[in-house]
Each structure stands twice: as structure tokens, then as C-alpha cells.
Design a protein around this motif. Structure first.
Motif, PDB file in Angstrom:
ATOM      1  N   GLU A 108       0.811  -1.223   0.000  1.00 27.44           N
ATOM      2  CA  GLU A 108       0.000   0.000   0.000  1.00 27.44           C
ATOM      3  C   GLU A 108       0.844   1.272   0.000  1.00 27.44           C
ATOM      4  O   GLU A 108       0.315   2.378   0.058  1.00 27.44           O
ATOM      5  CB  GLU A 108      -0.980  -0.005   1.180  1.00 27.44           C
ATOM      6  CG  GLU A 108      -0.366  -0.093   2.551  1.00 27.44           C
ATOM      7  CD  GLU A 108      -1.435  -0.185   3.634  1.00 27.44           C
ATOM      8  OE1 GLU A 108      -1.974   0.874   4.030  1.00 27.44           O
ATOM      9  OE2 GLU A 108      -1.730  -1.305   4.055  1.00 27.44           O
ATOM     10  N   ARG A 138      -4.721  -1.031   0.851  1.00 28.25           N
ATOM     11  CA  ARG A 138      -4.230  -2.316   1.386  1.00 28.25           C
ATOM     12  C   ARG A 138      -4.565  -3.490   0.445  1.00 28.25           C
ATOM     13  O   ARG A 138      -4.036  -4.580   0.619  1.00 28.25           O
ATOM     14  CB  ARG A 138      -4.748  -2.541   2.807  1.00 28.25           C
ATOM     15  CG  ARG A 138      -6.210  -2.825   2.908  1.00 28.25           C
ATOM     16  CD  ARG A 138      -6.636  -3.116   4.358  1.00 28.25           C
ATOM     17  NE  ARG A 138      -8.074  -3.023   4.459  1.00 28.25           N
ATOM     18  CZ  ARG A 138      -8.744  -1.972   4.899  1.00 28.25           C
ATOM     19  NH1 ARG A 138      -8.085  -0.915   5.340  1.00 28.25           N
ATOM     20  NH2 ARG A 138     -10.047  -1.961   4.917  1.00 28.25           N
ATOM     21  N   GLU A 139      -5.444  -3.280  -0.541  1.00 30.20           N
ATOM     22  CA  GLU A 139      -5.761  -4.327  -1.520  1.00 30.20           C
ATOM     23  C   GLU A 139      -4.706  -4.437  -2.615  1.00 30.20           C
ATOM     24  O   GLU A 139      -4.729  -5.361  -3.413  1.00 30.20           O
ATOM     25  CB  GLU A 139      -7.117  -4.041  -2.186  1.00 30.20           C
ATOM     26  CG  GLU A 139      -8.303  -4.096  -1.259  1.00 30.20           C
ATOM     27  CD  GLU A 139      -9.594  -3.753  -1.974  1.00 30.20           C
ATOM     28  OE1 GLU A 139      -9.687  -3.923  -3.203  1.00 30.20           O
ATOM     29  OE2 GLU A 139     -10.529  -3.302  -1.297  1.00 30.20           O
ATOM     30  N   ALA A 141      -1.157  -5.175  -4.180  1.00 29.54           N
ATOM     31  CA  ALA A 141       0.126  -5.858  -3.997  1.00 29.54           C
ATOM     32  C   ALA A 141       1.204  -5.016  -4.676  1.00 29.54           C
ATOM     33  O   ALA A 141       2.181  -4.629  -4.042  1.00 29.54           O
ATOM     34  CB  ALA A 141       0.082  -7.263  -4.586  1.00 29.54           C
ATOM     35  N   ARG A 155      -3.507  -7.391  -7.229  1.00 29.45           N
ATOM     36  CA  ARG A 155      -4.125  -7.350  -5.900  1.00 29.45           C
ATOM     37  C   ARG A 155      -3.408  -8.277  -4.926  1.00 29.45           C
ATOM     38  O   ARG A 155      -2.760  -9.231  -5.329  1.00 29.45           O
ATOM     39  CB  ARG A 155      -5.580  -7.824  -5.990  1.00 29.45           C
ATOM     40  CG  ARG A 155      -6.472  -6.938  -6.794  1.00 29.45           C
ATOM     41  CD  ARG A 155      -7.833  -7.655  -6.965  1.00 29.45           C
ATOM     42  NE  ARG A 155      -8.812  -6.751  -7.467  1.00 29.45           N
ATOM     43  CZ  ARG A 155      -9.547  -5.944  -6.709  1.00 29.45           C
ATOM     44  NH1 ARG A 155      -9.418  -5.964  -5.415  1.00 29.45           N
ATOM     45  NH2 ARG A 155     -10.403  -5.128  -7.250  1.00 29.45           N
ATOM     46  N   THR A 156      -3.631  -7.998  -3.662  1.00 25.33           N
ATOM     47  CA  THR A 156      -3.145  -8.912  -2.630  1.00 25.33           C
ATOM     48  C   THR A 156      -4.059 -10.138  -2.617  1.00 25.33           C
ATOM     49  O   THR A 156      -5.132 -10.131  -3.212  1.00 25.33           O
ATOM     50  CB  THR A 156      -3.168  -8.239  -1.239  1.00 25.33           C
ATOM     51  OG1 THR A 156      -4.493  -7.784  -0.982  1.00 25.33           O
ATOM     52  CG2 THR A 156      -2.198  -7.086  -1.161  1.00 25.33           C
ATOM     53  N   GLY A 157      -3.631 -11.166  -1.951  1.00 29.58           N
ATOM     54  CA  GLY A 157      -4.440 -12.392  -1.851  1.00 29.58           C
ATOM     55  C   GLY A 157      -3.714 -13.580  -2.452  1.00 29.58           C
ATOM     56  O   GLY A 157      -3.662 -14.637  -1.865  1.00 29.58           O
ATOM     57  N   GLU A 158      -3.174 -13.417  -3.626  1.00 27.81           N
ATOM     58  CA  GLU A 158      -2.340 -14.442  -4.265  1.00 27.81           C
ATOM     59  C   GLU A 158      -0.906 -13.951  -4.239  1.00 27.81           C
ATOM     60  O   GLU A 158      -0.652 -12.771  -4.514  1.00 27.81           O
ATOM     61  CB  GLU A 158      -2.777 -14.673  -5.710  1.00 27.81           C
ATOM     62  CG  GLU A 158      -4.124 -15.331  -5.866  1.00 27.81           C
ATOM     63  CD  GLU A 158      -4.111 -16.798  -5.448  1.00 27.81           C
ATOM     64  OE1 GLU A 158      -3.079 -17.475  -5.646  1.00 27.81           O
ATOM     65  OE2 GLU A 158      -5.128 -17.256  -4.915  1.00 27.81           O
ATOM     66  N   LEU A 178       4.540 -10.657   0.062  1.00 24.90           N
ATOM     67  CA  LEU A 178       3.705 -10.649  -1.137  1.00 24.90           C
ATOM     68  C   LEU A 178       4.262 -11.544  -2.247  1.00 24.90           C
ATOM     69  O   LEU A 178       3.602 -11.752  -3.258  1.00 24.90           O
ATOM     70  CB  LEU A 178       3.547  -9.224  -1.669  1.00 24.90           C
ATOM     71  CG  LEU A 178       2.841  -8.230  -0.738  1.00 24.90           C
ATOM     72  CD1 LEU A 178       2.870  -6.834  -1.351  1.00 24.90           C
ATOM     73  CD2 LEU A 178       1.428  -8.680  -0.442  1.00 24.90           C
TER      74      LEU A 178
END
Length: 183
Positions: A108, A138-139, A141, A155-158, A178
Motif C-alpha cells: 500500500e 491495502r488491496e 500488492a 491485488r493482494t491475496g495471491e 507478497l
């Protein structure tokens, strides 16, 4: 009618040289000003592009444009584009002609120094984040200014495969959490 359509071999050579010279100057200008110059055209960018096209056309075709001169200029532009395409396949040529992708956000964190280097203003970055469906920093990456001048947002998550960051200027700033582990 011949004076409206035809040109002499010397005039054809002058058109080809002027066109190639203007093409080269435009490539250097884009390298100096950055890939942002050709992406996401604002009103100001569009005015600049139209002006550049006008200057290039006038310089290439001279005071009395003729059909054959226009065809010579088009053929020269196509040849220049083909030559640059070949040069880009060589290691040294790719570095000379192609701008490296630039990291604009790591997680972010907005990298304001990189924004300035690429001539991207925060509002343009925010617009690209909204277009990518980002609702909160924060979403994010990463956000990268690509050589084409577009901004890519992941995006974050993966976790991100580090191979996707190869050649990205500033990739070392991406938080390790990340990144996918290397095999």
C-alpha cells in the motif's frame, strides 16, 4: 497532374531522410520524457501528440506534399518500425529502445519518487486503481508503469511469482510477504 503526384528521386530521398530523422527524434523524445507520454491521453497529451504528428508530417513532406512523397514517408515509417522491432530482439537494443517497467506501488506504499520519475501524478494512479476495482490501498500488492505506458495493478491475496518482477525497476521494494517462494 504529374506535379501533384510525382516527385524526383532526390525529393524521394529527402522525404525518406526527413521521415527517418523525425522518427528517430520521436523515439529519443519518448525515451527522455518516459513512456507515460504515450499512455492514457489527457487533453494536454492529445494536443501534444497532434502537434508532434503535424510537425513530423510537415518536416517529412515539405512545403508541397505529393502523393508519392506521402507513400515514401509511409514506407519509411514502416521500415523504421521494422528496424526498431529487430533491434529490440537484441539485448543491447532492448535496453536502448525499450523503457523498463517501473514500480509505482509496493503493497500500500506509493513510491512518490518513482511517480515523479515517470511523470505520473497521484490522481492518475488513483484513477488506475479505481479502474482495477481497488477500494483501499491495502488491496494493492503492486502497481507497475509498463513500457507501453499503461499501469498494471496486482491485488493482494495471491502471492506474486518473482519472475513477473524480472526487469521491473524498484522490484526489490516489494514486501517479501507478497512474493511466492522460489523453488
Amino acid at each position: 497532374m504529374e506535379e501533384l503526384l510525382g516527385i524526383t528521386p532526390l525529393e524521394a530521398a529527402a522525404v525518406a531522410i526527413a521521415t527517418a530523422g523525425m522518427y528517430g527524434a520521436l523515439v529519443v523524445l519518448v525515451r527522455l520524457l518516459g513512456q507515460r507520454m504515450l499512455a492514457g491521453l489527457s487533453t494536454f497529451d492529445l494536443a501534444a501528440i497532434i502537434g508532434i504528428g503535424s510537425v513530423l508530417g510537415r518536416a517529412a513532406l515539405g512545403e508541397a506534399p505529393r502523393l508519392v512523397g506521402g507513400l515514401v514517408a509511409l514506407a519509411t515509417l514502416a521500415a523504421c518500425q521494422a528496424a526498431v522491432g529487430l533491434v529490440r530482439t537484441r539485448g543491447w537494443g532492448a535496453r536502448a529502445v525499450t523503457t523498463r517497467p517501473m514500480l509505482l506501488m509496493a503493497g500500500e506504499t506509493v513510491l512518490t519518487r518513482n511517480l515523479r520519475r515517470c511523470h505520473v501524478v497521484p490522481s492518475e494512479l488513483a484513477a488506475k486503481l479505481r479502474q482495477a476495482g481497488i477500494r483501499h490501498p491495502r488491496e494493492v500488492a503492486i502497481a507497475v508503469l509498463e513500457p507501453s505506458g499503461t499501469i498494471s495493478v496486482l491485488r493482494t491475496g495471491e502471492l506474486i511469482d518473482p519472475l513477473l518482477l524480472a526487469g521491473v525497476d524498484g522490484a526489490r521494494l516489494v514486501p517479501q510477504e507478497l512474493l511466492a517462494p522460489q523453488p
